[in-house]
Design a protein around this motif. Structure first.
Motif, PDB file in Angstrom:
ATOM      1  N   LEU A   1       0.813  -1.215   0.000  1.00 53.08           N
ATOM      2  CA  LEU A   1       0.000   0.000   0.000  1.00 53.08           C
ATOM      3  C   LEU A   1       0.848   1.267   0.000  1.00 53.08           C
ATOM      4  O   LEU A   1       0.657   2.147  -0.830  1.00 53.08           O
ATOM      5  CB  LEU A   1      -0.932   0.001   1.223  1.00 53.08           C
ATOM      6  N   LYS A   2       1.792   1.353   0.949  1.00 53.49           N
ATOM      7  CA  LYS A   2       2.565   2.589   1.072  1.00 53.49           C
ATOM      8  C   LYS A   2       3.820   2.349   1.901  1.00 53.49           C
ATOM      9  O   LYS A   2       3.806   1.522   2.828  1.00 53.49           O
ATOM     10  CB  LYS A   2       1.717   3.680   1.738  1.00 53.49           C
TER      11      LYS A   2
ATOM     12  N   GLU B   1      -1.537  -4.794   2.554  1.00 48.96           N
ATOM     13  CA  GLU B   1      -2.963  -5.056   2.721  1.00 48.96           C
ATOM     14  C   GLU B   1      -3.243  -5.807   4.013  1.00 48.96           C
ATOM     15  O   GLU B   1      -4.236  -5.548   4.694  1.00 48.96           O
ATOM     16  CB  GLU B   1      -3.481  -5.876   1.536  1.00 48.96           C
TER      17      GLU B   1
ATOM     18  N   LYS C   1      -1.753   8.767   7.001  1.00 53.38           N
ATOM     19  CA  LYS C   1      -1.289   8.701   5.618  1.00 53.38           C
ATOM     20  C   LYS C   1      -2.446   8.298   4.718  1.00 53.38           C
ATOM     21  O   LYS C   1      -3.159   7.333   4.993  1.00 53.38           O
ATOM     22  CB  LYS C   1      -0.152   7.679   5.470  1.00 53.38           C
ATOM     23  N   TYR C   2      -2.626   9.056   3.625  1.00 54.58           N
ATOM     24  CA  TYR C   2      -3.664   8.728   2.653  1.00 54.58           C
ATOM     25  C   TYR C   2      -3.073   7.858   1.546  1.00 54.58           C
ATOM     26  O   TYR C   2      -1.864   7.827   1.332  1.00 54.58           O
ATOM     27  CB  TYR C   2      -4.240  10.001   2.034  1.00 54.58           C
ATOM     28  N   LEU C   3      -3.965   7.183   0.856  1.00 58.03           N
ATOM     29  CA  LEU C   3      -3.550   6.396  -0.294  1.00 58.03           C
ATOM     30  C   LEU C   3      -3.971   7.101  -1.579  1.00 58.03           C
ATOM     31  O   LEU C   3      -5.028   7.743  -1.623  1.00 58.03           O
ATOM     32  CB  LEU C   3      -4.180   4.999  -0.244  1.00 58.03           C
ATOM     33  N   ASP C   4      -3.168   6.979  -2.605  1.00 61.54           N
ATOM     34  CA  ASP C   4      -3.497   7.608  -3.887  1.00 61.54           C
ATOM     35  C   ASP C   4      -4.789   7.038  -4.465  1.00 61.54           C
ATOM     36  O   ASP C   4      -5.535   7.737  -5.145  1.00 61.54           O
ATOM     37  CB  ASP C   4      -2.351   7.405  -4.874  1.00 61.54           C
ATOM     38  N   ARG C   5      -5.054   5.788  -4.159  1.00 60.69           N
ATOM     39  CA  ARG C   5      -6.234   5.148  -4.738  1.00 60.69           C
ATOM     40  C   ARG C   5      -7.536   5.663  -4.129  1.00 60.69           C
ATOM     41  O   ARG C   5      -8.605   5.478  -4.716  1.00 60.69           O
ATOM     42  CB  ARG C   5      -6.152   3.629  -4.576  1.00 60.69           C
ATOM     43  N   ASP C   6      -7.456   6.311  -2.955  1.00 63.64           N
ATOM     44  CA  ASP C   6      -8.662   6.858  -2.334  1.00 63.64           C
ATOM     45  C   ASP C   6      -9.320   7.894  -3.237  1.00 63.64           C
ATOM     46  O   ASP C   6     -10.552   7.957  -3.342  1.00 63.64           O
ATOM     47  CB  ASP C   6      -8.330   7.498  -0.983  1.00 63.64           C
TER      48      ASP C   6
ATOM     49  N   ASN D   1      -5.206   2.013  12.083  1.00 60.81           N
ATOM     50  CA  ASN D   1      -5.660   2.036  10.689  1.00 60.81           C
ATOM     51  C   ASN D   1      -7.173   1.922  10.637  1.00 60.81           C
ATOM     52  O   ASN D   1      -7.777   1.224  11.459  1.00 60.81           O
ATOM     53  CB  ASN D   1      -5.047   0.872   9.896  1.00 60.81           C
TER      54      ASN D   1
ATOM     55  N   ARG E   1     -10.598   1.651   7.675  1.00 56.44           N
ATOM     56  CA  ARG E   1     -10.937   1.427   6.261  1.00 56.44           C
ATOM     57  C   ARG E   1     -12.411   1.099   6.123  1.00 56.44           C
ATOM     58  O   ARG E   1     -12.989   0.463   6.997  1.00 56.44           O
ATOM     59  CB  ARG E   1     -10.102   0.274   5.695  1.00 56.44           C
TER      60      ARG E   1
END
Length: 331
Positions: free
Chosen positions: A33-34, A123, A143-148, A240, A242
Motif C-alpha cells: 500500500l505505502k 494489505e 497517511k492517505y492512499l493515492d487510490r482513495d 488504521n 478502512r
C-alpha cells in the motif's frame, strides 16, 4: 451406486476453483500500500552496527507475529540499538501473516536504505522500525492512499456519511477495549441493496484511551478525504481504518479473538442513537413529576393530621368510663 457425469465433474471443479479463489483473495499474496521513510530520523551508514542490528530485528519479526498477530522487539546497544514492530490484520491466518511480514521486512529494508526510521503498510500487515523506543511514539500522523481519490462518489453523500460515521465510531469503541487483538470489523446497510463494510485496528503497545484518540483522528481524516466516496483507507503508525462497499475482510480467520468477528449493525440503531436518550429523558422527567406530586400529597396529609390533633387538644372532649372499662367520648 451414484455415478458422476462429466457435467457434474465440471461443476465440482468449478466450485472448488471458486472457493480457492475466494480464500486466496482474503489470505493470499498481499498487496503493498505505502512506504514511509522518515527524513527526520538519524541516518545510518552501510555495513554499520546499526544496519546489522536492523537485519536481525527484521528477521525476528515474522515468526512471533504469525503466532500472536503482533510483535515488538529490539536489539543492540546505545546508538546502534534498533526497535522493530510488526502488526497483522486481525482477520488473516497465521501463514498469511508470516508471509506478509517477511515480504514487508525485505521491502522496507530495500526501500529505506540508510534511514534510521521507516514504516511500510501492506494489505494484511505493517512493519515499522526505528532508532528510538516506539512505545513512547503515540503522535498521530495519518497517511492517505493515492487510490482513495480514484474511488467513485456515492449519490446521497449526507446519508452515506451519517451511516459510515456511525459504524466507524462503534467499531472504534469496540476495538479500543478488546483485550485480544485490538481489531474490529462490522457492516451496516445504508440502503436496501448496499452495505458498508469497515474495519479498525491499532497496535497493542498503546493504551485504550490512546487508541481511541488515534482512531478518532483517523476517522476525521477519513471523512475529509473519502466521506463521499465508495471506499477509503487511512494508515498511521498506531492505528488504521478502512471502509468499502464490499466485504474485504475475512470473518472466519480472526487470529486470536472470538469477539472481534464481523458484527452487523442495524440501520435502525442510527435513529435509536437520537431516540433512546430522548425517551430516557422523558421517563426520568415523568418519574420526577410523579414522585414530587406524591411527596407533596403526603406532606399535605401530614399537615392535616397535625392540624386536627391541635384542634382536639385546644377543645378537649369529655370521656366517660363504664364499669366494663369501655371509653366513650362525650358529644
Amino acid at each position: 451406486m451414484f455415478r458422476m457425469t462429466s457435467s457434474d465433474a465440471r461443476l465440482v471443479m468449478f466450485l472448488f476453483i471458486m472457493s480457492f479463489t475466494v480464500l486466496s483473495t482474503q489470505t493470499g499474496p498481499d498487496v503493498h500500500l505505502k512506504t514511509f521513510c522518515s527524513n527526520n530520523a538519524l541516518n545510518y551508514t552501510r555495513n554499520s552496527a546499526f544496519e546489522n542490528n536492523l537485519k536481525i530485528v527484521l528477521k525476528r519479526l515474522p515468526s512471533i507475529t504469525s503466532l500472536t498477530g503482533f510483535n515488538y522487539t529490539f536489539f543492540g546497544e546505545a546508538s546502534a540499538e534498533v526497535y522493530g514492530q510488526a502488526l497483522c490484520r486481525g482477520d488473516v491466518s497465521s501463514s498469511a501473516c508470516r508471509t506478509c511480514v517477511e515480504k514487508a521486512s525485505k521491502q522496507i529494508f530495500n526501500d529505506c536504505i540508510s534511514r534510521g526510521e521507516a514504516i511500510i503498510w501492506y494489505e494484511l500487515c505493517q512493519v515499522h522500525y526505528s532508532f528510538q523506543n516506539m512505545t513512547s511514539l503515540s503522535v498521530y500522523a495519518g497517511k492517505y492512499l493515492d487510490r482513495d481519490s480514484k474511488e467513485k462518489s456515492v449519490s446521497d453523500q449526507v446519508h452515506f456519511l451519517k451511516f459510515s460515521k456511525y459504524l466507524m465510531t462503534n467499531l472504534s469503541n469496540e476495538a479500543a477495549f478488546n483485550p485480544f487483538n485490538m481489531f474490529a470489523t462490522g457492516k451496516i446497510n445504508f440502503s436496501r441493496s448496499k452495505t458498508i463494510f469497515a474495519h479498525v485496528q491499532y497496535t497493542r503497545d498503546i493504551r485504550p484511551h490512546e487508541c481511541l484518540k488515534c482512531l478518532k483522528s483517523a476517522i476525521t481524516d477519513l471523512e475529509g478525504c473519502c466521506s463521499s466516496r465508495k471506499g477509503g483507507m487511512v494508515l498511521s503508525r498506531n492505528c488504521n481504518v478502512r471502509f468499502e462497499l464490499y466485504q474485504f475482510y475475512n470473518v472466519s480467520k480472526h487470529l486470536s479473538s472470538p469477539t472481534s468477528r464481523g458484527r452487523k449493525w442495524k440501520a435502525g440503531k442510527v435513529a435509536c442513537v437520537v431516540f433512546i436518550p430522548i425517551t430516557v429523558l422523558a421517563i426520568v422527567i415523568g418519574s420526577c413529576i410523579v414522585f414530587l406530586r406524591h411527596k407533596r400529597r403526603k406532606e399535605t396529609d401530614v399537615e392535616r393530621s397535625h392540624l386536627a390533633l391541635l384542634q382536639e387538644l385546644a377543645n378537649p372532649r369529655g370521656v366517660t368510663i363504664t364499669e366494663e372499662g369501655q371509653f366513650f367520648y362525650d358529644a
